[in-house]
Design a protein around this motif. Structure first.
Motif, PDB file in Angstrom:
ATOM      1  N   GLY A 169      -5.109 -13.138  -9.197  1.00  0.00           N
ATOM      2  CA  GLY A 169      -4.809 -11.839  -8.611  1.00  0.00           C
ATOM      3  C   GLY A 169      -5.802 -10.804  -9.113  1.00  0.00           C
ATOM      4  N   ASN A 170      -5.541  -9.584  -8.752  1.00  0.00           N
ATOM      5  CA  ASN A 170      -6.460  -8.492  -9.074  1.00  0.00           C
ATOM      6  C   ASN A 170      -5.655  -7.223  -9.223  1.00  0.00           C
ATOM      7  OD1 ASN A 170      -9.133 -10.009  -8.416  1.00  0.00           O
ATOM      8  ND2 ASN A 170      -7.785 -10.380  -6.675  1.00  0.00           N
ATOM      9  N   GLY A 171      -6.326  -6.169  -9.687  1.00  0.00           N
ATOM     10  CA  GLY A 171      -5.632  -4.900  -9.854  1.00  0.00           C
ATOM     11  C   GLY A 171      -6.116  -3.849  -8.877  1.00  0.00           C
ATOM     12  N   GLY A 172      -5.318  -2.804  -8.697  1.00  0.00           N
ATOM     13  CA  GLY A 172      -5.762  -1.609  -7.973  1.00  0.00           C
ATOM     14  C   GLY A 172      -5.364  -1.531  -6.516  1.00  0.00           C
ATOM     15  N   TYR A 173      -4.700  -2.554  -6.009  1.00  0.00           N
ATOM     16  CA  TYR A 173      -4.256  -2.494  -4.612  1.00  0.00           C
ATOM     17  C   TYR A 173      -3.100  -3.455  -4.395  1.00  0.00           C
ATOM     18  CZ  TYR A 173      -6.840  -6.864  -4.135  1.00  0.00           C
ATOM     19  OH  TYR A 173      -7.281  -8.153  -4.305  1.00  0.00           O
ATOM     20  N   ASP A 174      -2.478  -3.285  -3.254  1.00  0.00           N
ATOM     21  CA  ASP A 174      -1.288  -4.050  -2.923  1.00  0.00           C
ATOM     22  C   ASP A 174      -1.459  -4.520  -1.475  1.00  0.00           C
ATOM     23  OD1 ASP A 174       1.267  -4.919  -2.650  1.00  0.00           O
ATOM     24  OD2 ASP A 174       2.227  -3.037  -3.211  1.00  0.00           O
ATOM     25  N   VAL A 175      -1.527  -5.823  -1.266  1.00  0.00           N
ATOM     26  CA  VAL A 175      -1.754  -6.330   0.094  1.00  0.00           C
ATOM     27  C   VAL A 175      -0.464  -6.267   0.906  1.00  0.00           C
ATOM     28  CG1 VAL A 175      -2.424  -8.335   1.493  1.00  0.00           C
ATOM     29  CG2 VAL A 175      -3.598  -7.873  -0.674  1.00  0.00           C
ATOM     30  N   LYS A 176      -0.583  -5.823   2.146  1.00  0.00           N
ATOM     31  CA  LYS A 176       0.560  -5.799   3.052  1.00  0.00           C
ATOM     32  C   LYS A 176       0.545  -7.030   3.970  1.00  0.00           C
ATOM     33  CE  LYS A 176       0.942  -2.779   6.566  1.00  0.00           C
ATOM     34  NZ  LYS A 176       1.015  -1.420   7.152  1.00  0.00           N
ATOM     35  N   SER A 177      -0.643  -7.370   4.484  1.00  0.00           N
ATOM     36  CA  SER A 177      -0.689  -8.488   5.429  1.00  0.00           C
ATOM     37  C   SER A 177      -2.028  -9.227   5.387  1.00  0.00           C
ATOM     38  CB  SER A 177      -0.441  -7.984   6.855  1.00  0.00           C
ATOM     39  OG  SER A 177      -1.490  -7.128   7.245  1.00  0.00           O
ATOM     40  N   TYR A 178      -1.933 -10.513   5.638  1.00  0.00           N
ATOM     41  CA  TYR A 178      -3.112 -11.358   5.842  1.00  0.00           C
ATOM     42  C   TYR A 178      -3.095 -11.841   7.282  1.00  0.00           C
ATOM     43  CZ  TYR A 178      -3.380 -11.782   0.729  1.00  0.00           C
ATOM     44  OH  TYR A 178      -3.471 -11.519  -0.616  1.00  0.00           O
ATOM     45  N   THR A 203      -8.379 -10.970   7.867  1.00  0.00           N
ATOM     46  CA  THR A 203      -8.184  -9.523   7.988  1.00  0.00           C
ATOM     47  C   THR A 203      -7.051  -9.149   7.048  1.00  0.00           C
ATOM     48  OG1 THR A 203      -8.863  -9.655  10.288  1.00  0.00           O
ATOM     49  CG2 THR A 203      -7.712  -7.640   9.607  1.00  0.00           C
ATOM     50  N   ILE A 204      -7.383  -8.360   6.052  1.00  0.00           N
ATOM     51  CA  ILE A 204      -6.425  -8.052   4.991  1.00  0.00           C
ATOM     52  C   ILE A 204      -6.138  -6.556   5.010  1.00  0.00           C
ATOM     53  CG2 ILE A 204      -6.000  -8.133   2.499  1.00  0.00           C
ATOM     54  CD1 ILE A 204      -8.065 -10.449   2.378  1.00  0.00           C
ATOM     55  N   THR A 205      -4.864  -6.207   5.161  1.00  0.00           N
ATOM     56  CA  THR A 205      -4.470  -4.804   5.113  1.00  0.00           C
ATOM     57  C   THR A 205      -3.799  -4.553   3.776  1.00  0.00           C
ATOM     58  OG1 THR A 205      -4.063  -4.946   7.460  1.00  0.00           O
ATOM     59  CG2 THR A 205      -3.207  -3.010   6.358  1.00  0.00           C
ATOM     60  N   ALA A 206      -4.252  -3.524   3.076  1.00  0.00           N
ATOM     61  CA  ALA A 206      -3.750  -3.263   1.724  1.00  0.00           C
ATOM     62  C   ALA A 206      -3.671  -1.762   1.483  1.00  0.00           C
ATOM     63  CB  ALA A 206      -4.677  -3.912   0.696  1.00  0.00           C
ATOM     64  N   THR A 207      -2.975  -1.396   0.413  1.00  0.00           N
ATOM     65  CA  THR A 207      -2.902   0.006  -0.010  1.00  0.00           C
ATOM     66  C   THR A 207      -3.474   0.105  -1.415  1.00  0.00           C
ATOM     67  OG1 THR A 207      -0.920   0.327   1.316  1.00  0.00           O
ATOM     68  CG2 THR A 207      -1.328   1.947  -0.413  1.00  0.00           C
ATOM     69  N   ALA A 208      -4.358   1.078  -1.614  1.00  0.00           N
ATOM     70  CA  ALA A 208      -4.915   1.284  -2.956  1.00  0.00           C
ATOM     71  C   ALA A 208      -3.830   1.856  -3.861  1.00  0.00           C
ATOM     72  CB  ALA A 208      -6.108   2.233  -2.875  1.00  0.00           C
ATOM     73  N   THR A 209      -3.702   1.299  -5.062  1.00  0.00           N
ATOM     74  CA  THR A 209      -2.729   1.815  -6.029  1.00  0.00           C
ATOM     75  C   THR A 209      -3.433   2.601  -7.128  1.00  0.00           C
ATOM     76  OG1 THR A 209      -2.822  -0.273  -7.235  1.00  0.00           O
ATOM     77  CG2 THR A 209      -1.079  -0.048  -5.599  1.00  0.00           C
ATOM     78  N   ALA A 210      -4.757   2.765  -6.969  1.00  0.00           N
ATOM     79  CA  ALA A 210      -5.567   3.574  -7.890  1.00  0.00           C
ATOM     80  C   ALA A 210      -6.780   4.026  -7.095  1.00  0.00           C
ATOM     81  CB  ALA A 210      -5.996   2.733  -9.096  1.00  0.00           C
ATOM     82  N   ASP A 211      -7.487   5.018  -7.601  1.00  0.00           N
ATOM     83  CA  ASP A 211      -8.743   5.419  -6.961  1.00  0.00           C
ATOM     84  C   ASP A 211      -9.777   4.336  -7.240  1.00  0.00           C
ATOM     85  OD1 ASP A 211      -7.766   7.784  -5.952  1.00  0.00           O
ATOM     86  OD2 ASP A 211      -8.385   8.971  -7.687  1.00  0.00           O
ATOM     87  N   LEU A 212     -10.204   3.638  -6.179  1.00  0.00           N
ATOM     88  CA  LEU A 212     -11.035   2.442  -6.381  1.00  0.00           C
ATOM     89  C   LEU A 212     -12.489   2.664  -5.959  1.00  0.00           C
ATOM     90  CD1 LEU A 212      -8.701  -0.384  -4.975  1.00  0.00           C
ATOM     91  CD2 LEU A 212      -9.323   0.027  -7.377  1.00  0.00           C
ATOM     92  N   HIS A 218      -1.740 -13.894  -6.655  1.00  0.00           N
ATOM     93  CA  HIS A 218      -0.705 -13.832  -7.696  1.00  0.00           C
ATOM     94  C   HIS A 218       0.625 -13.473  -7.031  1.00  0.00           C
ATOM     95  CE1 HIS A 218       1.512 -12.435 -11.280  1.00  0.00           C
ATOM     96  NE2 HIS A 218       0.798 -13.375 -11.866  1.00  0.00           N
ATOM     97  N   PRO A 219       1.728 -14.122  -7.454  1.00  0.00           N
ATOM     98  CA  PRO A 219       3.007 -13.888  -6.766  1.00  0.00           C
ATOM     99  C   PRO A 219       3.524 -12.455  -6.873  1.00  0.00           C
ATOM    100  CG  PRO A 219       3.306 -15.299  -8.705  1.00  0.00           C
ATOM    101  CD  PRO A 219       1.840 -15.172  -8.481  1.00  0.00           C
ATOM    102  N   SER A 220       2.957 -11.660  -7.755  1.00  0.00           N
ATOM    103  CA  SER A 220       3.411 -10.268  -7.848  1.00  0.00           C
ATOM    104  C   SER A 220       3.006  -9.455  -6.622  1.00  0.00           C
ATOM    105  CB  SER A 220       2.852  -9.613  -9.114  1.00  0.00           C
ATOM    106  OG  SER A 220       1.448  -9.716  -9.140  1.00  0.00           O
ATOM    107  N   ASP A 221       2.061  -9.964  -5.823  1.00  0.00           N
ATOM    108  CA  ASP A 221       1.648  -9.238  -4.621  1.00  0.00           C
ATOM    109  C   ASP A 221       1.950 -10.065  -3.373  1.00  0.00           C
ATOM    110  OD1 ASP A 221       0.641  -7.483  -2.793  1.00  0.00           O
ATOM    111  OD2 ASP A 221      -1.451  -7.681  -3.407  1.00  0.00           O
ATOM    112  N   LYS A 222       3.177  -9.942  -2.877  1.00  0.00           N
ATOM    113  CA  LYS A 222       3.574 -10.689  -1.680  1.00  0.00           C
ATOM    114  C   LYS A 222       3.146  -9.941  -0.420  1.00  0.00           C
ATOM    115  CE  LYS A 222       7.957 -11.851  -2.133  1.00  0.00           C
ATOM    116  NZ  LYS A 222       9.212 -12.592  -2.457  1.00  0.00           N
TER     117      LYS A 222
END
Ligand code: ARG
Ligand code: ZN
Length: 469
Positions: free
Chosen positions: A49-58, A76-85, A178-182
Motif C-alpha cells: 500500500g501507500n500513503g496520502g490518498y484513498d482509492v474509491k474505484s478501480y 483507471t483509478i479514482t482516488a481522493t488525496a488525504t494530504a497535499d501531494l 493494502h486491505p486498509s484501502d478498499k
C-alpha cells in the motif's frame, strides 16, 4: 554579538509560543505539497500500500493472450488525496507502464522495485478527487516471499490464475495494495474466443469481437485488493440466480463432470444461507466459487463473492468444510476487513468457527466437541493469535486458537449475546475495516460484560486459558 544572539533566540521562542504567523519571506504561506508515503504503515509489510490518498474505484480493462502469456491493460483509478501531494505511489510488480495521465494531463512515472512513483503536473490538494489512467503491459510474474510462498499472476496451460494473500494484485494491475484501502472494481477481460474469464462480483455478460471475447465483472461493494481475482481458461461455468442475486460457479474442464469439486460447488448457496442465519445478511451482490486445477494453488482463498479453491481440497471427498470456511470469510475478512495484517485472526478465527458451525448443522460433531477436541490438541500456547508475527499469519495459532477464542467468547456471554455480537459486528463494520480492539468494544457493549481479560488470555496468554464455565 552575544547580546544580539540572545535577543534573536528569545524573539523566535516568543513567536513559537504565541503561534504567530512565520516571518514574511518563509514559504509556508503556500500549500506544502509532499510526496505520499511508499507504504500504508503495516508493521508486517511496510511497503504494501501507500500513503496520502484513498482509492474509491478501480476500472480495469485487460487483455490476456494465453499463447503469448502477455497481459496488456488500462487501469483507471479514482482516488481522493488525504494530504497535499507532490507525488504518490502505487504498487506494481513487473509490467511496463506505457501511458500515464492524472486528471487527463500527462504525468511522470518512475519505478523503485514494486513501487510505481507518479508525479502529476501539479500538486494534488488534500481532499481533491483525482483520476489516474495507466496503460501498462508485459509478461506478468508472481511475487515470491521467503516465508509466505508465492502470490499473484500465474500462467497456466490454457490461461491464468491471479490469486494470493497477502500479496497478489500488484502483479496484474497498479494498486494501493493494502486491505486498509478498499475500493470498488469494474473488471473487463478480453481473451481469445472459447476461453472463459472469471472474476469477482456481478457478471455483465460477454461480447465477441473478431477473435476475442470480452467478459465483464463488477464488484460494487468495497473490496480489499488481495481479494481481487482473475481466472482464465477452459471452465464449465454454471450461472444462475440465488436470493435474487447472480450465482456463478466454475470448475475446470480438466476435472470430471459430476465430480467432487463440482458437487462441493453445488453447496455454495445452501452454506451461504446457513451462515446468514448465524452471521447476519449475506453482504454481497453475487455468490459463487471457482475451482482451479493447478498444483501451485494448494489452498483456497476467499476472493470476494467468488472464492477460489485449489482442487487439492476435493481430491479425497466432497469437502464442504472448506466451502463453509471461504464463505464465512465473505462476512469476516471481506465485508469486515482487517486494517493491519496482525489482526488476521479476525478473519481466520471466525472462518474456523464457521467450519464448526457447519459440521454441527450437518449433524456431525457439535461445536462444543470441535472446540474441546481442538483445545485438548493444543499443546503449545506460546504462540499468540493476535499479532502472531508476519511468518505466522497462516499458522495454527491464528486459525485454530482463533476459533477457540471465538467459542470461549460464546461460553462466556451465552448464545443469545454471542450471536447478537456477531450480527452487530457484521452490520456495524460492513464494507469497512476494523481492528481487534474494535471487536472487543462491540462484544463488551452488546453483552454488558467486561471481556478484555478473556480476550487477553485466549489471544495472547502463553499458558493454557481457562475454559469459561
Ligand atoms: N485466507 C485463506 C484461507 O484461509 C488462506 C490463504 C493461504 N495462503 C497461503 N499462501 N498459504 O482460506
Ligand atoms: Zn481462511
Amino acid at each position: 554579538a552575544a547580546v544580539l544572539t540572545i535577543a534573536l533566540v528569545s524573539l523566535a521562542t516568543l513567536a513559537g509560543c504565541t503561534g504567530r504567523d512565520p516571518a514574511p519571506g518563509s514559504s509556508s504561506s503556500a500549500r506544502d505539497f509532499q510526496p505520499g508515503a511508499d507504504g500504508a504503515g503495516d508493521e508486517y509489510f511496510p511497503k504494501y500500500g501507500n500513503g496520502g490518498y484513498d482509492v474509491k474505484s478501480y476500472g480495469l480493462k485487460l487483455r490476456y493472450d494465453p499463447a503469448k502469456d502477455e497481459l496488456t491493460g488500462t487501469a483507471t483509478i479514482t482516488a481522493t488525496a488525504t494530504a497535499d501531494l507532490s507525488r504518490f505511489n502505487l504498487d506494481l510488480s513487473g509490467l511496463a507502464v506505457t501511458a500515464l495521465s492524472v486528471d487527463g494531463k500527462p504525468a511522470q512515472d518512475s519505478r523503485d522495485g514494486t513501487e510505481l512513483v507518479i508525479t502529476p503536473s501539479a500538486g494534488l490538494a488534500k481532499g481533491a478527487e483525482f483520476t489516474v489512467e495507466i496503460g501498462y503491459g508485459g509478461k506478468p510474474e508472481p511475487v515470491k516471499s521467503a516465508d509466505l510462498g508465492e502470490g499473484g499472476f500465474l500462467h497456466t496451460g490454457d490461461g491464468a490464475i491471479a490469486l494470493g494473500q497477502p500479496e497478489s494484485a500488484s502483479t496484474w494491475f497498479p494498486v494501493n495494495d493494502h486491505p486498509s484501502d478498499k475500493a470498488t472494481y469494474d473488471i473487463e477481460v478480453t481473451v481469445p474466443n472459447g476461453v472463459e474469464a472469471l472474476s469477482n462480483g456481478v457478471p455483465d455478460g460477454s461480447t465477441e469481437d473478431g477473435e476475442w471475447t470480452t467478459w465483464k465483472w463488477s464488484e460494487q461493494a468495497p473490496m480489499a485488493s488481495y481479494l481481487a481475482t482473475l481466472v482464465i481458461g477452459q471452465y464449465r461455468v454454471v450461472s444462475g440466480t440465488h436470493n435474487g442475486k447472480p450465482i456463478v460457479t466454475a470448475v475446470p474442464e480438466s476435472l470430471p463432470r459430476n465430480g467432487s469439486a463440482e458437487a462441493a460447488m453445488l453447496f455454495t448457496a445452501e452454506i451461504a444461507d446457513f451462515l446468514e442465519t448465524q452471521f447476519g445478511p449475506y453482504p454481497f451482490d453475487a455468490y459463487g466459487g471457482v475451482v482451479v486445477d493447478d498444483d501451485r494453488i494448494g489452498y483456497a482463498l476467499e476472493t470476494q463473492s467468488r472464492p477460489v479453491y485449489g482442487n487439492v481440497w476435493f481430491k479425497q471427498r466432497v469437502n464442504t468444510d472448506v466451502v463453509a470456511h471461504e464463505l464465512a470469510h465473505q462476512w469476516f475478512g471481506d465485508s469486515v476487513s482487517i486494517a493491519r495484517w496482525e489482526d488476521i485472526w479476525l478473519n481466520e478465527g471466525f472462518a474456523t468457527y464457521a467450519e464448526w458451525l457447519w459440521a454441527e448443522e450437518q449433524g456431525r460433531e457439535s461445536v462444543q466437541e470441535s472446540f474441546q477436541a481442538e483445545y485438548d490438541k493444543t499443546d503449545d500456547w506460546s504462540k499468540p493469535t493476535l499479532d502472531p508475527g508476519r511468518a505466522e499469519i497462516f499458522s495454527r495459532a491464528v486459525y485454530k486458537r482463533g476459533g477457540l477464542t471465538v467459542h470461549a467468547l460464546r461460553l462466556a456471554v451465552g448464545d443469545d449475546d454471542f450471536f447478537k455480537i456477531l450480527k452487530t459486528w457484521t452490520a456495524e463494520k460492513r464494507n469497512g475495516t476494523a481492528q481487534t480492539a474494535d471487536f472487543i468494544t462491540v462484544a463488551e457493549r452488546v453483552s454488558g460484560e467486561s471481556l478484555r481479560p478473556l480476550f487477553d488470555e485466549w489471544l495472547t496468554s502463553p499458558t493454557p486459558p481457562k475454559i469459561p464455565a
